[in-house]
Design a protein around this motif. Structure first.
Motif, PDB file in Angstrom:
ATOM      1  N   UNK A  37     -39.378  10.454 -38.871  1.00  0.00           N
ATOM      2  CA  UNK A  37     -40.165  10.788 -37.703  1.00  0.00           C
ATOM      3  C   UNK A  37     -39.927  12.244 -37.350  1.00  0.00           C
ATOM      4  N   UNK A  38     -40.761  12.779 -36.455  1.00  0.00           N
ATOM      5  CA  UNK A  38     -40.576  14.159 -36.001  1.00  0.00           C
ATOM      6  C   UNK A  38     -40.362  14.176 -34.499  1.00  0.00           C
ATOM      7  N   UNK A  39     -39.685  15.209 -34.047  1.00  0.00           N
ATOM      8  CA  UNK A  39     -39.501  15.435 -32.632  1.00  0.00           C
ATOM      9  C   UNK A  39     -39.932  16.855 -32.314  1.00  0.00           C
ATOM     10  N   UNK A  40     -40.467  17.059 -31.121  1.00  0.00           N
ATOM     11  CA  UNK A  40     -40.837  18.403 -30.680  1.00  0.00           C
ATOM     12  C   UNK A  40     -40.163  18.659 -29.343  1.00  0.00           C
ATOM     13  N   UNK A  41     -39.937  19.912 -28.994  1.00  0.00           N
ATOM     14  CA  UNK A  41     -39.177  20.214 -27.779  1.00  0.00           C
ATOM     15  C   UNK A  41     -39.892  19.781 -26.501  1.00  0.00           C
ATOM     16  N   UNK A  48     -45.450  25.626 -32.230  1.00  0.00           N
ATOM     17  CA  UNK A  48     -45.013  24.236 -32.131  1.00  0.00           C
ATOM     18  C   UNK A  48     -43.936  23.996 -33.178  1.00  0.00           C
ATOM     19  N   UNK A  49     -42.782  23.500 -32.760  1.00  0.00           N
ATOM     20  CA  UNK A  49     -41.685  23.232 -33.684  1.00  0.00           C
ATOM     21  C   UNK A  49     -41.534  21.722 -33.875  1.00  0.00           C
ATOM     22  N   UNK A  50     -41.701  21.286 -35.129  1.00  0.00           N
ATOM     23  CA  UNK A  50     -41.574  19.882 -35.496  1.00  0.00           C
ATOM     24  C   UNK A  50     -40.248  19.699 -36.233  1.00  0.00           C
ATOM     25  N   UNK A  51     -39.308  18.998 -35.637  1.00  0.00           N
ATOM     26  CA  UNK A  51     -38.029  18.712 -36.294  1.00  0.00           C
ATOM     27  C   UNK A  51     -38.117  17.368 -37.008  1.00  0.00           C
ATOM     28  N   UNK A  52     -37.888  17.403 -38.305  1.00  0.00           N
ATOM     29  CA  UNK A  52     -38.006  16.197 -39.122  1.00  0.00           C
ATOM     30  C   UNK A  52     -36.695  15.420 -39.067  1.00  0.00           C
ATOM     31  N   UNK A  53     -36.745  14.163 -38.648  1.00  0.00           N
ATOM     32  CA  UNK A  53     -35.547  13.357 -38.447  1.00  0.00           C
ATOM     33  C   UNK A  53     -35.655  12.034 -39.178  1.00  0.00           C
ATOM     34  N   UNK A  54     -34.502  11.454 -39.418  1.00  0.00           N
ATOM     35  CA  UNK A  54     -34.406  10.201 -40.157  1.00  0.00           C
ATOM     36  C   UNK A  54     -33.362   9.316 -39.488  1.00  0.00           C
ATOM     37  N   UNK A  55     -33.768   8.115 -39.105  1.00  0.00           N
ATOM     38  CA  UNK A  55     -32.810   7.133 -38.607  1.00  0.00           C
ATOM     39  C   UNK A  55     -32.445   6.208 -39.760  1.00  0.00           C
ATOM     40  N   UNK A  56     -31.168   6.222 -40.147  1.00  0.00           N
ATOM     41  CA  UNK A  56     -30.725   5.447 -41.299  1.00  0.00           C
ATOM     42  C   UNK A  56     -30.564   3.976 -40.945  1.00  0.00           C
ATOM     43  N   UNK A  57     -30.291   3.177 -41.963  1.00  0.00           N
ATOM     44  CA  UNK A  57     -30.062   1.753 -41.739  1.00  0.00           C
ATOM     45  C   UNK A  57     -28.834   1.502 -40.872  1.00  0.00           C
ATOM     46  N   UNK A  58     -27.899   2.468 -40.871  1.00  0.00           N
ATOM     47  CA  UNK A  58     -26.688   2.345 -40.053  1.00  0.00           C
ATOM     48  C   UNK A  58     -26.901   2.855 -38.624  1.00  0.00           C
ATOM     49  N   UNK A  59     -28.108   3.343 -38.328  1.00  0.00           N
ATOM     50  CA  UNK A  59     -28.404   3.803 -36.973  1.00  0.00           C
ATOM     51  C   UNK A  59     -28.098   5.260 -36.723  1.00  0.00           C
ATOM     52  N   UNK A  60     -27.623   5.990 -37.737  1.00  0.00           N
ATOM     53  CA  UNK A  60     -27.387   7.424 -37.565  1.00  0.00           C
ATOM     54  C   UNK A  60     -28.702   8.177 -37.671  1.00  0.00           C
ATOM     55  N   UNK A  61     -28.813   9.269 -36.917  1.00  0.00           N
ATOM     56  CA  UNK A  61     -30.006  10.105 -36.960  1.00  0.00           C
ATOM     57  C   UNK A  61     -29.634  11.461 -37.549  1.00  0.00           C
ATOM     58  N   UNK A  62     -30.290  11.819 -38.646  1.00  0.00           N
ATOM     59  CA  UNK A  62     -30.110  13.130 -39.263  1.00  0.00           C
ATOM     60  C   UNK A  62     -31.403  13.932 -39.078  1.00  0.00           C
ATOM     61  N   UNK A  63     -31.255  15.212 -38.811  1.00  0.00           N
ATOM     62  CA  UNK A  63     -32.410  16.098 -38.635  1.00  0.00           C
ATOM     63  C   UNK A  63     -32.222  17.304 -39.550  1.00  0.00           C
ATOM     64  N   UNK A  64     -32.549  17.146 -40.843  1.00  0.00           N
ATOM     65  CA  UNK A  64     -32.171  18.179 -41.816  1.00  0.00           C
ATOM     66  C   UNK A  64     -33.035  19.436 -41.834  1.00  0.00           C
ATOM     67  N   UNK A  65     -34.259  19.407 -41.266  1.00  0.00           N
ATOM     68  CA  UNK A  65     -35.062  20.627 -41.282  1.00  0.00           C
ATOM     69  C   UNK A  65     -36.139  20.563 -40.205  1.00  0.00           C
ATOM     70  N   UNK A  66     -36.700  21.729 -39.899  1.00  0.00           N
ATOM     71  CA  UNK A  66     -37.785  21.844 -38.922  1.00  0.00           C
ATOM     72  C   UNK A  66     -38.872  22.747 -39.487  1.00  0.00           C
ATOM     73  N   UNK A  67     -40.108  22.489 -39.077  1.00  0.00           N
ATOM     74  CA  UNK A  67     -41.230  23.368 -39.374  1.00  0.00           C
ATOM     75  C   UNK A  67     -41.734  23.956 -38.062  1.00  0.00           C
ATOM     76  N   UNK A  68     -41.928  25.264 -38.050  1.00  0.00           N
ATOM     77  CA  UNK A  68     -42.444  25.938 -36.864  1.00  0.00           C
ATOM     78  C   UNK A  68     -43.868  26.404 -37.166  1.00  0.00           C
TER      79      UNK A  68
END
Length: 387
Positions: free
Chosen positions: A37-41, A75-95
């Motif tokens: 999923x993505x998040x924006x500010x 517009x800054x879109x931060x790409x995030x991933x919620x793993x099966x263990x419930x951790x959220x990683x956000x390894x990169x963003x596109x502006x």
């Protein structure tokens, strides 16, 4: 990984802001078929969602105002991933730098400080997203060359850049309804000498980024149609129907893949993934798509030279019908196999334990999805990044 700047180009009416609003709407939720999923500010998420809501719930002929003068928004879109263990990683963003298409028609805007900042950003960008209004594309294919005329200034700026260029054809549902494929659209655009020379210049450059053509629809099939009387887009909102954005995530995925494709190719993780298997399936799918095209030629040839005997004509039809059915079944099976392989790689992505691993797995999933997309839309990947 640092935020990746992407400059969004396109004349007035090409749908830049609506595309970004649709992209947010599509990726705001981690869905089963994307896996991220993505998040924006802050309030930007509300602004983008409100743009989408205004378009989909407004009057049939109500669309975003294309006449706003030289406004720019990032517009800054931060790409995030919620793993099966419930951790959220956000390894990169596109502006995404988005500006009003009317900017291209205002002389003073070109000479302003804001205008110079836009073009400085264009020249510095590693990724340029060029949106072509599908409605204007359709008109150009019907003999009205207005679209290419509007693009000359943009072509001139792109010519000074070695960035990756992703050409996004919006309102693809209109072109699809008219019977067009990506190949037929590209062939039609190339009939204009200016468009053809821009295209060939890009191909002949020795050191440029990836060159892609990607069809998208911000609202999806059948949600808006071209009114033949007024020649304008009209929404046909019926109870129980909802927008279903089509391919809007593909340009987003392509940025990461084009950025790290070379690194992934040499990566040990890449070798351990399902990548080679997916590549094999992609090649088979391409062959089958090609076979489907040859079948269409055979159908035309048989239709042009029908058998004289009614019995032989019936035999021709039966054989051709059986061949078509067999081809459709095999293609469907191959696509299902590719989907299963992508789901397998996506499952590995959801098991990531670190942000670096999340980035690598995410890029592998995006690479697999793009491989399938390129097989279904031959000609999409025009030029890979020069080595």
């Amino acid at each position: 990984m640092d935020t990746i700047p992407v400059t969004v180009l396109g004349p007035s009416g090409s749908g830049k802001t609506l595309y970004l609003a649709s992209l947010f709407r599509r990726l705001a939720i981690q869905r089963a078929d994307t896996g991220f999923f993505v998040n924006v500010p802050g309030a930007d998420k509300l602004r983008l969602n409100n743009i989408f809501r205004e378009v989909t719930s407004g009057a049939p002929d109500e669309w975003p105002d294309p006449s706003m003068q030289a406004n720019t928004t990032e517009w800054t879109f931060t790409c995030s991933l919620r793993t099966e263990e419930g951790e959220v990683f956000s390894p990169f963003s596109l502006s995404y730098l988005d500006y009003s298409g009317a900017f291209m028609q205002i002389v003073d805007a070109w000479e302003s400080e804001a205008g110079q900042a836009v073009w400085d950003r264009v020249r510095a960008s590693k990724f340029l997203l060029l949106l072509l209004d599908g409605e204007k594309v359709l008109r150009q294919l019907d003999g009205e060359p207005g679209l290419t005329d509007e693009l000359i200034a943009i072509f001139n700026e792109i010519q000074q850049s070695d960035a990756a260029v992703h050409v996004v054809v919006t309102k693809w549902d209109l072109l699809q309804a008219a019977g067009h494929t990506l190949r037929s659209v590209l062939d039609g655009l190339l009939e204009h000498p200016d468009f053809a020379d821009f295209y060939l210049d890009r191909l002949n450059r020795k050191s440029v980024g990836t060159f892609r053509f990607i069809p998208v629809s911000a609202l999806g099939q059948g949600y808006a149609v071209l009114d033949p009387a007024s020649r304008t887009m009209v929404k046909q909102v019926r109870p129980g129907t909802y927008p279903r954005p089509y391919n809007v995530e593909i340009p987003f995925m392509a940025v990461l893949v084009d950025l790290v494709r070379d690194e992934l190719r040499a990566s040990a993780l890449r070798a351990e993934s399902a990548g080679p298997v997916l590549e094999q399936h992609r090649r088979r799918l391409e062959r089958m798509e090609g076979w489907e095209g040859k079948l269409a030629l055979l159908r035309g040839a048989l239709g042009a030279r029908p058998a004289r005997s009614p019995l032989l004509r019936l035999f021709q039809q039966d054989v051709l019908g059986a061949a078509e059915e067999y081809g459709r079944e095999r293609i469907a099976e191959r696509r299902q196999q590719v989907e299963r392989e992508i789901a397998q790689v996506r499952g590995q992505m959801l098991q990531a334990r670190t942000e670096d691993e999340a980035l690598t797995r995410m890029a592998e999933v995006f690479d697999a999805v793009l491989a399938e997309f390129e097989a279904v839309h031959p000609g999409s990947l025009v030029l890979k990044e020069a080595s």
